[in-house]
Design an enzyme around this catalytic site. Structure first.
Site, PDB file in Angstrom:
ATOM      1  N   ASP A  16       0.807  -1.223   0.000  1.00  0.00           N
ATOM      2  CA  ASP A  16       0.000   0.000   0.000  1.00  0.00           C
ATOM      3  C   ASP A  16       0.840   1.274   0.000  1.00  0.00           C
ATOM      4  O   ASP A  16       0.437   2.307   0.555  1.00  0.00           O
ATOM      5  CB  ASP A  16      -0.956   0.029   1.214  1.00  0.00           C
ATOM      6  N   GLU A  17       1.992   1.224  -0.631  1.00  0.00           N
ATOM      7  CA  GLU A  17       2.891   2.381  -0.639  1.00  0.00           C
ATOM      8  C   GLU A  17       2.451   3.439  -1.648  1.00  0.00           C
ATOM      9  O   GLU A  17       3.000   4.550  -1.665  1.00  0.00           O
ATOM     10  CB  GLU A  17       4.322   1.926  -0.998  1.00  0.00           C
ATOM     11  N   LYS A  19       1.818   2.239  -5.035  1.00  0.00           N
ATOM     12  CA  LYS A  19       2.353   1.701  -6.293  1.00  0.00           C
ATOM     13  C   LYS A  19       1.417   2.009  -7.456  1.00  0.00           C
ATOM     14  O   LYS A  19       1.854   2.379  -8.541  1.00  0.00           O
ATOM     15  CB  LYS A  19       2.522   0.168  -6.181  1.00  0.00           C
ATOM     16  N   ALA A  42      -3.958  -7.694  -3.802  1.00  0.00           N
ATOM     17  CA  ALA A  42      -3.512  -6.343  -4.122  1.00  0.00           C
ATOM     18  C   ALA A  42      -4.717  -5.423  -4.262  1.00  0.00           C
ATOM     19  O   ALA A  42      -5.767  -5.831  -4.748  1.00  0.00           O
ATOM     20  CB  ALA A  42      -2.727  -6.354  -5.428  1.00  0.00           C
ATOM     21  N   GLY A  43      -4.545  -4.191  -3.825  1.00  0.00           N
ATOM     22  CA  GLY A  43      -5.550  -3.167  -4.062  1.00  0.00           C
ATOM     23  C   GLY A  43      -4.790  -1.919  -4.455  1.00  0.00           C
ATOM     24  O   GLY A  43      -4.144  -1.290  -3.620  1.00  0.00           O
ATOM     25  N   HIS A  44      -4.784  -1.611  -5.743  1.00  0.00           N
ATOM     26  CA  HIS A  44      -3.986  -0.488  -6.254  1.00  0.00           C
ATOM     27  C   HIS A  44      -4.933   0.628  -6.688  1.00  0.00           C
ATOM     28  O   HIS A  44      -5.784   0.425  -7.556  1.00  0.00           O
ATOM     29  CB  HIS A  44      -3.110  -0.947  -7.422  1.00  0.00           C
ATOM     30  N   ARG A 145       1.402 -29.173  -6.842  1.00  0.00           N
ATOM     31  CA  ARG A 145       1.098 -29.666  -8.193  1.00  0.00           C
ATOM     32  C   ARG A 145      -0.326 -30.206  -8.322  1.00  0.00           C
ATOM     33  O   ARG A 145      -0.587 -31.190  -8.983  1.00  0.00           O
ATOM     34  CB  ARG A 145       2.132 -30.712  -8.627  1.00  0.00           C
ATOM     35  N   GLN A 226       2.003  -5.945  -3.247  1.00  0.00           N
ATOM     36  CA  GLN A 226       2.478  -6.100  -1.859  1.00  0.00           C
ATOM     37  C   GLN A 226       3.786  -5.320  -1.671  1.00  0.00           C
ATOM     38  O   GLN A 226       3.958  -4.304  -2.321  1.00  0.00           O
ATOM     39  CB  GLN A 226       2.629  -7.583  -1.474  1.00  0.00           C
ATOM     40  N   THR A 241       2.990 -12.464   2.666  1.00  0.00           N
ATOM     41  CA  THR A 241       2.105 -13.058   1.669  1.00  0.00           C
ATOM     42  C   THR A 241       2.802 -14.296   1.105  1.00  0.00           C
ATOM     43  O   THR A 241       3.871 -14.687   1.582  1.00  0.00           O
ATOM     44  CB  THR A 241       1.699 -12.032   0.587  1.00  0.00           C
ATOM     45  N   PRO A 306      -8.575  -0.744   9.007  1.00  0.00           N
ATOM     46  CA  PRO A 306      -7.690   0.386   9.295  1.00  0.00           C
ATOM     47  C   PRO A 306      -6.242  -0.089   9.230  1.00  0.00           C
ATOM     48  O   PRO A 306      -5.933  -1.185   9.701  1.00  0.00           O
ATOM     49  CB  PRO A 306      -8.050   0.793  10.732  1.00  0.00           C
ATOM     50  N   ARG A 307      -5.392   0.715   8.601  1.00  0.00           N
ATOM     51  CA  ARG A 307      -3.981   0.325   8.537  1.00  0.00           C
ATOM     52  C   ARG A 307      -3.272   0.788   9.811  1.00  0.00           C
ATOM     53  O   ARG A 307      -3.574   1.857  10.332  1.00  0.00           O
ATOM     54  CB  ARG A 307      -3.305   0.958   7.318  1.00  0.00           C
TER      55      ARG A 307
HETATM   56  P1  GDP Z   1      -0.801   0.421  -3.519  1.00  0.00           P
HETATM   57  O1  GDP Z   1      -1.408  -0.854  -3.065  1.00  0.00           O
HETATM   58  O2  GDP Z   1       0.662   0.490  -3.274  1.00  0.00           O
HETATM   59  O3  GDP Z   1      -1.138   0.761  -4.934  1.00  0.00           O
HETATM   60  O4  GDP Z   1      -1.450   1.556  -2.604  1.00  0.00           O
HETATM   61  P2  GDP Z   1      -3.002   1.714  -2.233  1.00  0.00           P
HETATM   62  O5  GDP Z   1      -3.724   2.222  -3.419  1.00  0.00           O
HETATM   63  O6  GDP Z   1      -3.513   0.484  -1.572  1.00  0.00           O
HETATM   64  O7  GDP Z   1      -2.919   2.797  -1.091  1.00  0.00           O
HETATM   65  C1  GDP Z   1      -2.372   4.066  -1.307  1.00  0.00           C
HETATM   66  C2  GDP Z   1      -3.450   5.109  -1.000  1.00  0.00           C
HETATM   67  O8  GDP Z   1      -2.855   6.381  -0.913  1.00  0.00           O
HETATM   68  C3  GDP Z   1      -4.496   5.235  -2.101  1.00  0.00           C
HETATM   69  O9  GDP Z   1      -5.713   5.612  -1.527  1.00  0.00           O
HETATM   70  C4  GDP Z   1      -3.946   6.355  -2.984  1.00  0.00           C
HETATM   71  O10 GDP Z   1      -4.978   7.034  -3.709  1.00  0.00           O
HETATM   72  C5  GDP Z   1      -3.341   7.251  -1.952  1.00  0.00           C
HETATM   73  N1  GDP Z   1      -2.160   8.004  -2.383  1.00  0.00           N
HETATM   74  C6  GDP Z   1      -1.162   7.627  -3.229  1.00  0.00           C
HETATM   75  N2  GDP Z   1      -0.199   8.578  -3.286  1.00  0.00           N
HETATM   76  C7  GDP Z   1      -0.597   9.565  -2.451  1.00  0.00           C
HETATM   77  C8  GDP Z   1      -0.010  10.803  -2.047  1.00  0.00           C
HETATM   78  O11 GDP Z   1       1.078  11.176  -2.438  1.00  0.00           O
HETATM   79  N3  GDP Z   1      -0.718  11.549  -1.146  1.00  0.00           N
HETATM   80  C9  GDP Z   1      -1.924  11.160  -0.653  1.00  0.00           C
HETATM   81  N4  GDP Z   1      -2.538  11.959   0.220  1.00  0.00           N
HETATM   82  N5  GDP Z   1      -2.507  10.005  -1.015  1.00  0.00           N
HETATM   83  C10 GDP Z   1      -1.833   9.208  -1.889  1.00  0.00           C
HETATM   84  P1  IMO Z   2      -0.931  -4.097  -2.266  1.00  0.00           P
HETATM   85  O1  IMO Z   2      -0.494  -4.656  -3.600  1.00  0.00           O
HETATM   86  C1  IMO Z   2      -0.917  -4.506   2.063  1.00  0.00           C
HETATM   87  C2  IMO Z   2      -0.961  -8.567   3.661  1.00  0.00           C
HETATM   88  C3  IMO Z   2      -2.200  -8.980   4.424  1.00  0.00           C
HETATM   89  C4  IMO Z   2      -1.570  -9.950   5.409  1.00  0.00           C
HETATM   90  C5  IMO Z   2      -0.510 -10.644   4.565  1.00  0.00           C
HETATM   91  C6  IMO Z   2      -0.955 -11.975   3.964  1.00  0.00           C
HETATM   92  O2  IMO Z   2      -2.228  -3.372  -2.311  1.00  0.00           O
HETATM   93  O3  IMO Z   2       0.179  -3.330  -1.641  1.00  0.00           O
HETATM   94  P2  IMO Z   2      -2.536 -12.614   1.925  1.00  0.00           P
HETATM   95  O4  IMO Z   2      -3.982 -12.322   1.699  1.00  0.00           O
HETATM   96  O5  IMO Z   2      -1.634 -12.082   0.868  1.00  0.00           O
HETATM   97  O6  IMO Z   2      -2.274 -14.047   2.232  1.00  0.00           O
HETATM   98  O7  IMO Z   2      -2.191 -11.809   3.288  1.00  0.00           O
HETATM   99  O8  IMO Z   2      -0.186  -9.752   3.525  1.00  0.00           O
HETATM  100  N1  IMO Z   2      -1.219  -8.053   2.295  1.00  0.00           N
HETATM  101  C7  IMO Z   2      -1.150  -6.769   1.953  1.00  0.00           C
HETATM  102  N2  IMO Z   2      -0.944  -5.670   2.723  1.00  0.00           N
HETATM  103  N3  IMO Z   2      -1.051  -4.377   0.729  1.00  0.00           N
HETATM  104  C8  IMO Z   2      -1.228  -5.469  -0.044  1.00  0.00           C
HETATM  105  O9  IMO Z   2      -1.243  -5.419  -1.392  1.00  0.00           O
HETATM  106  C9  IMO Z   2      -1.332  -6.732   0.572  1.00  0.00           C
HETATM  107  N4  IMO Z   2      -1.536  -7.984   0.108  1.00  0.00           N
HETATM  108  C10 IMO Z   2      -1.450  -8.792   1.177  1.00  0.00           C
HETATM  109  O10 IMO Z   2      -2.804  -7.890   5.062  1.00  0.00           O
HETATM  110  O11 IMO Z   2      -0.902  -9.240   6.416  1.00  0.00           O
HETATM  111 MG    MG Z   3      -2.933  -1.518  -1.802  1.00  0.00          MG
END
Ligand code: GDP
Ligand code: IMO
Ligand code: MG
Length: 437
Positions: A16-17, A19, A42-44, A145, A226, A241, A306-307
């Site tokens: 969740d950085e 990406k 993943a949730g991007h 397998r 991740q 993961t 909540p993170r």
């Molecule tokens: P990902 O899984 O690495 O793609 O990240 P996520 O989408 O799960 O979580 C990142 C969250 O931060 C999302 O809600 C983005 O819309 C938001 N976001 C990304 N970059 C920024 C930023 O620079 N500032 C703010 N305020 N939000 C951001």
């Molecule tokens: P993105 O791509 C944050 C975490 C879960 C749990 C562990 C194992 O959006 O950054 P899993 O369902 O993969 O077996 O869960 O990994 N996790 C993530 N945390 N962002 C993610 O993806 C994640 N995908 C898995 O919360 O701790």
């Molecule tokens: Mg995410």
């Protein structure tokens, strides 16, 4: 500035950085965006203007009509979820014509989610805190397998036959160990029929497509999911993961040799978050952590949980830089730090009265580690409209320089808001070579 044709973008913390945002930004210049590991855990998030897209399987390049989107062989794909994702995008007039699925990607089946849920229940206090998407069981079946692959989606008779081979074993497990009534063959075939119809024609040899793209001089972006500390080998095992999340997996997870992956951009938040259980040395359970959660809207994209929030941890960042071979950093969510009087950065850990710069593998040792913080002045200005490095407040620039120095990798890109446009590329950045400038 040297031009280059491929860029691997990986998460360098616990996921969740940001990406999705960074990849969407860079995809403006990509011909291909390929995922190579993970699944719908993943949730991007991609934001432009009033549009918000939350992508789970689908690469963040899908919003560019000319861009090829690939799901690589290293992924696990849930056909039912992917079908839904496609339908949702199409409803919003996003073309999915350019989406291709590797014939060798493994399938997450409905029973994998049952295993995931029950495994977590039985672990009780020691649960991993998974996303519940069936990721671990699907990768386990691949290794055992006894998985189904995307190629099996191309012919309903093959799909039925393959399921018929596997189902007796799965049903025995489901009934005896998981207190589940199991599944009938016809029931599963009917459940998956619509997914087969839609996804079957999208299944191809994506490794061949990628190799051809490179020979035609196209630009390829590899989209990690991740993050480094969730990597099955290098992360905080068992709180990880089930896939290889590091940059080296871009090759094996997409069917290419390592020479194709030129530059590696690690995405890090300007602070740290984690969702799920497991160690998090710089977690802040006080006011600062709460402020980050609220200002950063830190709730999971996939699960809504909540993170957990805390300070930037340079120990894990250095570790992530090493195991990924990062050549550059993208620092996101710098805007979220506005309003904090001071900012802590964990530069080392203290463990049993010894200071260490290295991230320990032993979780018992890690539990005993206390982060040693360096404190930096904060700033109050709103950063969300700033578009150049020099317009950032001096304290923000100073903070970024300190991160760069502590990690030893240059910062190439800074994000100051969720929108595509809220992005600053450092002058002289190697990313200019991506743009062919
Ligand atoms: P990902 O899984 O690495 O793609 O990240 P996520 O989408 O799960 O979580 C990142 C969250 O931060 C999302 O809600 C983005 O819309 C938001 N976001 C990304 N970059 C920024 C930023 O620079 N500032 C703010 N305020 N939000 C951001
Ligand atoms: P993105 O791509 C944050 C975490 C879960 C749990 C562990 C194992 O959006 O950054 P899993 O369902 O993969 O077996 O869960 O990994 N996790 C993530 N945390 N962002 C993610 O993806 C994640 N995908 C898995 O919360 O701790
Ligand atoms: Mg995410």
């Amino acid at each position: 500035m040297n031009n280059f044709d491929s860029l691997v973008v990986v998460g360098a913390q616990w996921g969740d950085e940001g990406k999705g945002k960074v990849i969407d930004y860079l995809a403006a210049k990509a011909d291909v965006v390929a995922r190579f590991q993970g699944g719908d855990n993943a949730g991007h998030t991609v934001v432009y203007g009033a549009n918000i897209f939350k992508l789970h399987h689908i690469p963040s390049g899908i919003l560019y009509p000319g861009c090829l989107s690939l799901l690589g062989n290293g992924m696990v794909v849930n056909p039912l979820v992917l079908l839904n994702e496609l339908i949702e995008l199409e409803k919003r007039s996003i073309s999915t014509e350019n989406l291709k699925i590797s014939d060798k990607a493994h399938l997450i089946m409905t029973y994998h989610q049952v295993y995931d849920r029950v495994n977590e229940e039985l672990l009780g206090d020691h649960k991993i805190g998974t996303t519940g998407r069936g990721i671990g069981p699907a990768y386990a079946d691949k290794a055992l397998r006894r998985g189904l692959r995307a190629i099996d989606l191309t012919d309903i008779n093959v799909f039925r036959e393959r399921l018929a081979q596997i189902l007796p074993l799965q049903n025995r497990l489901l009934k005896s160990a998981y207190q589940h009534k199991g599944y009938g063959l016809d029931q599963l075939v009917e459940m998956y029929r619509p997914a087969l119809e839609k996804l079957g024609p999208m299944v191809v040899d994506t490794s061949r497509l990628l190799a051809d793209s490179f020979s035609e001089g196209k630009k390829v972006l590899f989209e990690g999911a991740q993050g480094a500390l969730l990597d099955i080998d290098h992360g905080t095992y068992p709180f990880v993961t089930s896939s290889s999340t590091v940059a080296a997996a871009a090759g094996s997870g997409s069917g290419l040799g390592p020479q194709y992956t030129c530059q590696v951009l690690g995405v890090m938040k300007a602070y740290t978050t984690r969702v799920g259980e497991g160690p998090f040395p710089s977690e802040d359970n006080g006011e600062a952590g709460e402020l980050l959660r609220v200002q950063g809207a830190e709730f999971g994209t996939t699960t809504g949980r909540p993170r957990r929030c805390g300070w930037f941890d340079a120990v894990i960042a250095r570790y992530a830089a090493r195991i990924n071979g990062l050549t550059g950093l993208a620092i996101t969510k710098l805007d979220v730090l506005s309003g904090l009087e001071t900012l802590n950065v964990a530069v080392t850990y203290e463990c049993d009265n010894n200071s260490t710069r290295e991230f320990p593998a032993n979780l018992i040792e890690l539990e005993k580690c206390k982060p040693i913080y360096e404190v930096f002045p904060g700033w109050h200005e709103d950063l969300s409209r700033i578009s150049t490095m020099q317009d950032l407040p001096e304290a923000a620039r100073h903070y970024l320089e300190a991160l760069e120095e502590a990690i030893g990798v240059p910062i190439e890109l800074i994000s100051v808001g969720p929108d595509r446009t809220q992005t600053i590329v450092r002058p002289g950045s190697f990313l200019a070579g991506w743009y062919g400038d």
